[in-house]
Motif scaffolding. Structure first.
Motif, PDB file in Angstrom:
ATOM      1  N   THR A 110       0.818  -1.209   0.000  1.00  0.00           N
ATOM      2  CA  THR A 110       0.000   0.000   0.000  1.00  0.00           C
ATOM      3  C   THR A 110       0.852   1.259   0.000  1.00  0.00           C
ATOM      4  O   THR A 110       0.567   2.218  -0.715  1.00  0.00           O
ATOM      5  N   TYR A 111       1.895   1.256   0.842  1.00  0.00           N
ATOM      6  CA  TYR A 111       2.675   2.477   0.998  1.00  0.00           C
ATOM      7  C   TYR A 111       3.954   2.453   0.162  1.00  0.00           C
ATOM      8  O   TYR A 111       4.798   3.337   0.283  1.00  0.00           O
ATOM      9  N   GLY A 112       4.118   1.416  -0.637  1.00  0.00           N
ATOM     10  CA  GLY A 112       5.295   1.328  -1.500  1.00  0.00           C
ATOM     11  C   GLY A 112       6.608   1.306  -0.749  1.00  0.00           C
ATOM     12  O   GLY A 112       7.566   1.995  -1.101  1.00  0.00           O
ATOM     13  N   ILE A 113       6.669   0.514   0.324  1.00  0.00           N
ATOM     14  CA  ILE A 113       7.893   0.441   1.122  1.00  0.00           C
ATOM     15  C   ILE A 113       8.791  -0.667   0.570  1.00  0.00           C
ATOM     16  O   ILE A 113       8.357  -1.803   0.418  1.00  0.00           O
ATOM     17  N   GLY A 114      10.030  -0.332   0.266  1.00  0.00           N
ATOM     18  CA  GLY A 114      10.979  -1.296  -0.286  1.00  0.00           C
ATOM     19  C   GLY A 114      10.631  -1.649  -1.734  1.00  0.00           C
ATOM     20  O   GLY A 114       9.569  -1.290  -2.222  1.00  0.00           O
ATOM     21  N   ASP A 115      11.545  -2.362  -2.423  1.00  0.00           N
ATOM     22  CA  ASP A 115      11.205  -2.761  -3.791  1.00  0.00           C
ATOM     23  C   ASP A 115      10.420  -4.069  -3.735  1.00  0.00           C
ATOM     24  O   ASP A 115      10.535  -4.844  -2.795  1.00  0.00           O
ATOM     25  N   ARG A 116       9.627  -4.281  -4.773  1.00  0.00           N
ATOM     26  CA  ARG A 116       8.694  -5.410  -4.779  1.00  0.00           C
ATOM     27  C   ARG A 116       9.375  -6.738  -4.470  1.00  0.00           C
ATOM     28  O   ARG A 116       8.862  -7.535  -3.688  1.00  0.00           O
ATOM     29  N   ALA A 117      10.531  -6.937  -5.099  1.00  0.00           N
ATOM     30  CA  ALA A 117      11.207  -8.223  -4.966  1.00  0.00           C
ATOM     31  C   ALA A 117      11.636  -8.489  -3.515  1.00  0.00           C
ATOM     32  O   ALA A 117      11.645  -9.626  -3.061  1.00  0.00           O
ATOM     33  N   GLY A 118      11.954  -7.405  -2.811  1.00  0.00           N
ATOM     34  CA  GLY A 118      12.486  -7.593  -1.470  1.00  0.00           C
ATOM     35  C   GLY A 118      11.428  -7.644  -0.380  1.00  0.00           C
ATOM     36  O   GLY A 118      11.749  -7.853   0.783  1.00  0.00           O
ATOM     37  N   ARG A 119      10.157  -7.458  -0.759  1.00  0.00           N
ATOM     38  CA  ARG A 119       9.131  -7.309   0.278  1.00  0.00           C
ATOM     39  C   ARG A 119       8.880  -8.578   1.083  1.00  0.00           C
ATOM     40  O   ARG A 119       8.644  -8.525   2.288  1.00  0.00           O
ATOM     41  N   TRP A 120       8.932  -9.714   0.401  1.00  0.00           N
ATOM     42  CA  TRP A 120       8.677 -10.968   1.115  1.00  0.00           C
ATOM     43  C   TRP A 120       9.759 -11.208   2.176  1.00  0.00           C
ATOM     44  O   TRP A 120       9.491 -11.737   3.248  1.00  0.00           O
ATOM     45  N   ASP A 121      10.993 -10.759   1.874  1.00  0.00           N
ATOM     46  CA  ASP A 121      12.067 -10.874   2.868  1.00  0.00           C
ATOM     47  C   ASP A 121      11.863  -9.879   4.010  1.00  0.00           C
ATOM     48  O   ASP A 121      12.145 -10.176   5.168  1.00  0.00           O
ATOM     49  N   GLU A 161       6.804   1.312   8.920  1.00  0.00           N
ATOM     50  CA  GLU A 161       7.692   2.423   9.273  1.00  0.00           C
ATOM     51  C   GLU A 161       6.937   3.673   9.718  1.00  0.00           C
ATOM     52  O   GLU A 161       7.084   4.745   9.128  1.00  0.00           O
ATOM     53  N   PRO A 162       6.124   3.531  10.780  1.00  0.00           N
ATOM     54  CA  PRO A 162       5.336   4.672  11.253  1.00  0.00           C
ATOM     55  C   PRO A 162       6.170   5.640  12.082  1.00  0.00           C
ATOM     56  O   PRO A 162       7.294   5.329  12.456  1.00  0.00           O
ATOM     57  N   GLU A 163       5.584   6.814  12.352  1.00  0.00           N
ATOM     58  CA  GLU A 163       6.190   7.746  13.312  1.00  0.00           C
ATOM     59  C   GLU A 163       5.521   7.614  14.670  1.00  0.00           C
ATOM     60  O   GLU A 163       6.148   7.714  15.706  1.00  0.00           O
ATOM     61  N   LEU A 164       4.197   7.420  14.629  1.00  0.00           N
ATOM     62  CA  LEU A 164       3.433   7.272  15.867  1.00  0.00           C
ATOM     63  C   LEU A 164       2.781   5.894  15.852  1.00  0.00           C
ATOM     64  O   LEU A 164       2.150   5.503  14.871  1.00  0.00           O
ATOM     65  N   LEU A 165       2.949   5.181  16.962  1.00  0.00           N
ATOM     66  CA  LEU A 165       2.362   3.860  17.064  1.00  0.00           C
ATOM     67  C   LEU A 165       1.354   3.877  18.211  1.00  0.00           C
ATOM     68  O   LEU A 165       1.696   4.249  19.335  1.00  0.00           O
ATOM     69  N   VAL A 166       0.108   3.537  17.891  1.00  0.00           N
ATOM     70  CA  VAL A 166      -0.900   3.417  18.939  1.00  0.00           C
ATOM     71  C   VAL A 166      -1.014   1.932  19.268  1.00  0.00           C
ATOM     72  O   VAL A 166      -1.380   1.126  18.417  1.00  0.00           O
TER      73      VAL A 166
END
Ligand SMILES: Nc1ncnc2c1ncn2[C@@H]1O[C@H](COP(=O)(O)OP(=O)(O)OP(=O)(O)O)[C@@H](O)[C@H]1O
Ligand SMILES: Nc1ncnc2c1ncn2[C@@H]1O[C@H](COP(=O)(O)OP(=O)(O)OP(=O)(O)O)[C@@H](O)[C@H]1O
Ligand SMILES: [Mg+2]
Ligand SMILES: [Mg+2]
Lengths: 265, 289
Positions: A110-121, A161-166
């Protein structure tokens, strides 16, 4: 400067049996890097406040400011990423038809974190941080114990990778050894990444050891807010004294503290 | 008199994508009538599955393989037919599940679910009688406005309120055995204390036995007569509560005790490394006489 502040926040639910005033005129602020514990009786409005901060519920009255901007009731994606929730109820918060890995991965996509190939890792790494093996990625939520599900919830929020965690009761389903590990991990991350926590829990012994400040709620109202040490050694409100006086304890030193506070009632 | 519950050599495994994994490796556990027993230990060690076997639920799960003896009230649960086994649930034995939403139906009001539970015991119970008894029961678990709660759906209640509702439902039929899986996690400490007192009263009044599963060692110390400590599907220590807390004998039990956060605030406890000693043989404390 405050990362998040809520100002005169109220929430009223309309039900067939009349209005429920879940949150009444609550104001507080959380500084960047701080851990604010939110405690109080069951039904006092803690989860409702969390849901308003997350943008899941719209306040009946009042405002929420984040990073010095008023948060709109329809959140933009960057806000949704920056404020993450670890839900009180680990089972209902995981889609039963999705594997654990897919659930954790959803936020990354959803937030496009990391490259697609590396997401499962990345998913494996997030699970590993909370003490779960990579093979759990393929399991269904129903094949996990309560504590394992709770850790998936933490991993999923941290992976975004949030800034605030509830955190709504994030460690209540964990044995004390795993709990200590997860709390240490949360502490480390907070220091390393300047994360900010709103930590909702009924476990006052945990609060004593992780929070900078404590907010005490009763029937939708904020009845006491102070430094952790002060709340536990010289609570001002009778309700707070009563709470601490009811904590089940394991050793003599704790029993002594509890009895001293209870005796002042 | 024989024990109400007597488990011998219980094993459990699951068939999954990665083959067969054994989860319980031979558990012995017994509970006398009216006794309060706690099962504590590692997350994922097999506490909830043990409770689900006692209820006869896992025997009905296709991927699970259960072996060993589970005697309840003089009958072997495992060899019983599915029907009479199901008839025990919610009547002679009831369970408070770890996850409130998994046992409360989101589409029915609390009042309707209460009536269903009560009619398992007494099929002809009138609507009025159901309401009266449910109201009384909700008051016993300190629900301030029982009428509102009875007409509400689970999502309209807070986490702790749902948990109290479940506790009330589990007790309304006066079971012989109550399986309570983390009954207090969503409750504030004062309500938790009240709930424990309520459960304690009930045990005394109706001779109900309780198997309490909890990670809160303070709660366990205040509630249980006897404790079993479980680690990775094996019981590693058992004995009267005072003995376990005063003289923990097994390395895993000692590690657990050391990791309890204290309200006196010494900081987060050091986390001991997982050690081979955790797999050492079981420690048994003699029964207090
Ligand atoms: N959707 C809703 N409709 C009606 N009432 C609601 C709704 N959600 C919450 N409430 C009510 O608002 C009040 C506060 O609920 P909330 O879930 O915020 O409590 P809480 O402090 O998180 O409690 P707990 O510690 O038990 O989780 C309760 O009285 C609850 O019944
Ligand atoms: N349907 C299933 N398929 C495969 N494995 C399962 C299944 N149900 C449970 N397990 C595994 O069995 C083990 C025991 O689970 P159980 O739920 O009894 O743990 P627990 O002791 O109750 O832990 P917690 O304190 O975290 O609730 C866990 O490792 C879990 O992952
Ligand atoms: Mg809540
Ligand atoms: Mg469990």
């Amino acid at each position: 400067m405050a990362l998040l502040s809520v100002e005169n926040l109220s929430k009223t639910f309309q039900t067939p049996r009349g209005a429920v005033h879940a949150v009444r005129d609550v104001s507080f602020a959380v500084a960047r890097g701080e851990c604010l514990a939110v405690v109080g009786e069951s039904g006092s409005g803690k989860t409702t406040i969390a849901n308003m901060i997350l943008g899941i519920l719209a306040p009946t009255q009042g405002a929420i400011r984040f990073d010095d901007h008023a948060l709109p009731s329809r959140r933009r994606p960057e806000h949704r990423q920056a404020i993450q929730l670890v839900q009180q109820n680990p089972l209902s918060s995981l889609n039963p038809k999705r594997s654990i890995g897919a659930s954790v991965r959803l936020g990354l996509d959803t937030y496009g974190i990391g490259d697609r190939a590396g997401r499962w890792d990345r998913v494996a790494a997030a699970l590993e941080e909370v003490g779960l093996p990579p093979e759990m990625r393929r399991r269904a939520p129903s094949a996990l114990s309560g504590g394992q599900r709770q850790r998936v919830g933490i991993a999923r929020a941290l992976a975004c990778e949030p800034e605030l965690l509830v955190l709504d009761e994030p460690t209540s389903a964990l044995d004390v050894l795993v709990q200590a590990r997860v709390l240490r991990l949360l502490n480390d991350l907070r220091a390393r990444k300047q994360l900010t926590y709103i930590f909702i829990t009924h476990d006052l012994a945990v609060v004593r050891n992780v929070a900078d400040r404590v907010a005490v709620f009763k029937a939708g109202e904020l009845v006491e807010l102070g430094e952790t040490r002060q709340i536990f050694t010289a609570p001002a409100h009778p309700y707070t004294r009563g709470l601490i006086g009811a904590v089940p304890v394991v050793d003599a030193e704790e029993l002594h503290l509890r009895n001293t506070l209870a005796g002042e009632n | 008199m024989t024990d109400l519950l007597d488990i011998r050599g219980l094993t459990l495994g699951f068939r999954g994508l990665n083959g067969y994994t054994e989860v319980l490796h031979g558990i012995d556990l017994s509970i006398a009538r009216g006794e309060r027993v706690a099962l504590v230990g590692e997350s994922g060690s097999g506490k909830s599955v043990t409770a689900r076997i006692i209820l006869g639920l896992l025997q009905e799960t296709r991927t699970a393989r259960v072996a060993g003896r589970v005697n309840f009230d003089g009958r072997d649960i495992s060899s019983m037919r599915a029907r009479p086994r199901a008839a025990l649930r919610g009547t002679d034995m009831s369970m408070i599940f770890q996850d409130p939403t998994s046992s409360l139906n989101p589409t029915f009001t609390i009042g309707r679910q209460f009536a269903e539970v009560m009619r398992r015991r007494e099929a002809g119970l009138s609507q009025k009688a159901c309401e009266a008894r449910a109201t009384a029961m909700l008051e016993e678990v300190s629900i301030p406005d029982p009428a509102r709660v009875l007409s509400a759906y689970p999502f309209q209640l807070s986490g702790g309120m749902n948990q109290r509702v479940m506790i009330a439902m589990a007790l309304v039929n006066n079971p012989k055995l109550l399986l309570a899986d983390e009954p207090g996690t969503a409750l504030d400490v004062s309500v938790q204390a009240q709930t424990l007192t309520l459960m304690q009263d009930l045990v005394a009044r109706h001779n109900t036995a309780v198997l309490l599963i909890s990670h809160n060692l303070g709660v366990v110390r205040e509630f249980a007569d006897r404790v079993y400590v479980i680690y990775r599907g094996r019981i590693v220590e058992t004995g009267p509560t005072a003995a376990i807390f005063d003289r923990p004998g097994h390395a895993y039990t000692r590690a657990l005790m050391a990791a309890v956060p204290r309200i006196t605030g010494a900081g987060l406890p050091e986390v001991p490394e997982v050690s081979d000693d955790f797999l050492a043989p079981m420690v048994t404390h003699p029964e207090a006489t």
